[in-house]
Scaffold this active site. Structure first.
Site, PDB file in Angstrom:
ATOM      1  CD  GLU A  99      -2.603  -9.062   7.551  1.00 53.58           C
ATOM      2  OE1 GLU A  99      -2.335  -9.887   8.645  1.00 53.58           O
ATOM      3  OE2 GLU A  99      -2.038  -7.890   7.568  1.00 53.58           O
ATOM      4  CB  CYS A 138       4.616  -8.145  11.374  1.00 55.36           C
ATOM      5  SG  CYS A 138       4.903  -6.470  10.896  1.00 55.36           S
ATOM      6  CB  SER A 154       3.969   0.221   2.615  1.00 52.18           C
ATOM      7  OG  SER A 154       3.127  -1.073   2.958  1.00 52.18           O
ATOM      8  CB  THR A 183       0.612  -8.988  10.524  1.00 49.42           C
ATOM      9  OG1 THR A 183       0.336  -8.471   9.214  1.00 49.42           O
ATOM     10  CG2 THR A 183       0.536 -10.539  10.383  1.00 49.42           C
ATOM     11  CG  HIS A 207      -2.188  -0.960   1.023  1.00 43.98           C
ATOM     12  ND1 HIS A 207      -2.863  -1.601   2.249  1.00 43.98           N
ATOM     13  CD2 HIS A 207      -2.503  -1.572   0.001  1.00 43.98           C
ATOM     14  CE1 HIS A 207      -3.999  -2.316   1.731  1.00 43.98           C
ATOM     15  NE2 HIS A 207      -3.698  -2.328   0.243  1.00 43.98           N
ATOM     16  CB  CYS A 217       4.171 -10.349   4.395  1.00 45.48           C
ATOM     17  SG  CYS A 217       5.300 -10.396   5.850  1.00 45.48           S
TER      18      CYS A 217
END
Length: 324
Positions: A141, A210, A282, A180, A56, A111
């Protein structure tokens, strides 16, 4: 580092301290996804189709378009006989199945940390557990993770209030998983509410949020209290970037999400002594420098990088591209 603008006014003559958060910007999953598209272009030649934005960030997407990538929202938009890459956010199982049925060459850039959640969902489902998934409705996601299992096998919750409204078929056979890129603090509260209401609920041993999301939120927490204002570089559809804005504002520091240096409003820089700058996972470092330069065009700045963690995570490329 100190820089002064030639157009600087007397009102803005005092130096502005700029605290740049570290870590910031690209994470290992984003790096890997972009590299996959670049290597696919090298191997197959243009065009290479990409289902959904690979990550993104408009700057990244436009850069890859210039190299020959074509971004689409559906496999129906991909012609026969050309390769297609699936984005870092992950896709429902039906998508690769459809690609295989059409004989399309596809490369999965999901990912690895998102893929890990997919595997956890499959294991919980195999154990007969209904899954409570913590995430934001409509995010790619979330769509991809919910699509790993048959419809009805997972229930999405977005808030503590949603937890109170849950009516699972068997309260003793539940598991939870999370998107995440969520707020660490919000997710902790939701999980606590789930565990309070359903004491037997199981969850992952480690944190699903994450490392990069957690580290970037911690970095904002470390500097927000020292800043009069913050700028977060990221896209408006980037979950992890939006969470960085929220983290700063919850600590009482006004924060603005920008995509480019041209988005910086000079009024934000008036009557402040310290500005914080960070970037979502990102956003490339090029845009961080661009934003700092935009700030320096209006105020003389003293730049200080505040390091709260070191990152050295690297994810392997998919088989077949490693030697490309």
């Amino acid at each position: 580092m100190t820089r002064a603008s030639g157009s600087e006014t007397a009102e803005q003559s005092s130096e502005l301290k700029v605290l740049v958060a570290a870590p910031r910007g690209f994470c290992a999953g984003v790096d890997r996804a972009i590299r996959i598209v670049e290597l696919a272009l090298d191997r197959y030649g243009a065009p290479v189709y990409v289902r959904h934005e690979i990550v993104h960030n408009r700057y990244v997407v436009e850069s890859l378009k210039a190299k020959g990538a074509i971004f689409v929202e559906s496999l129906d938009q991909v012609p026969d006989g050309v390769p297609v890459v699936f984005s870092a956010h992950g896709v429902p199982k039906a998508v690769p199945a459809k690609a295989e049925a059409r004989g399309l060459d596809y490369i999965d850039a999901t990912c690895p940390l998102v893929s890990k959640v997919h595997r956890q969902a499959e294991r919980a489902n195999e154990a007969g557990r209904h899954i409570i998934f913590v995430g934001h409705a409509g995010h790619p996601e979330v769509i991809g993770t919910l699509g790993q299992l048959p419809e009805g096998a997972m229930t999405l919750v977005e808030s503590v209030d949603d937890v109170a409204a849950l009516a699972p078929p068997d309260p003793e056979m539940l598991s939870f998983l999370t998107q995440t890129t969520l707020s660490v603090d919000d997710t902790r509260d939701i999980i606590a509410a789930l565990q309070h209401r359903f004491p037997s609920i199981s969850g992952p041993r480690g944190e699903d949020i994450c490392y990069a999301t957690s580290n970037r939120q911690d970095a904002v927490k470390a500097i927000a209290g020292r800043c009069d204002r913050m700028i977060v570089i990221g896209a408006p559809n980037s979950s992890n970037s939006l969470r960085l804005v929220e983290v700063a504002e919850r600590l009482g520091t006004p924060a603005h999400l920008v995509q480019r240096g041209t988005d910086v409003d000079p009024d934000w820089l008036r009557d402040i002594g310290t500005l914080g700058i960070t970037a979502g996972a990102s956003a490339p470092e090029t845009l961080v420098r661009e934003v700092i330069d935009a700030v320096a065009a209006h105020r003389a700045i003293v730049e200080d990088v505040v390091v709260t963690a070191e990152e050295n995570m690297v994810f392997k490329l998919p088989r077949g591209l490693e030697a490309a």
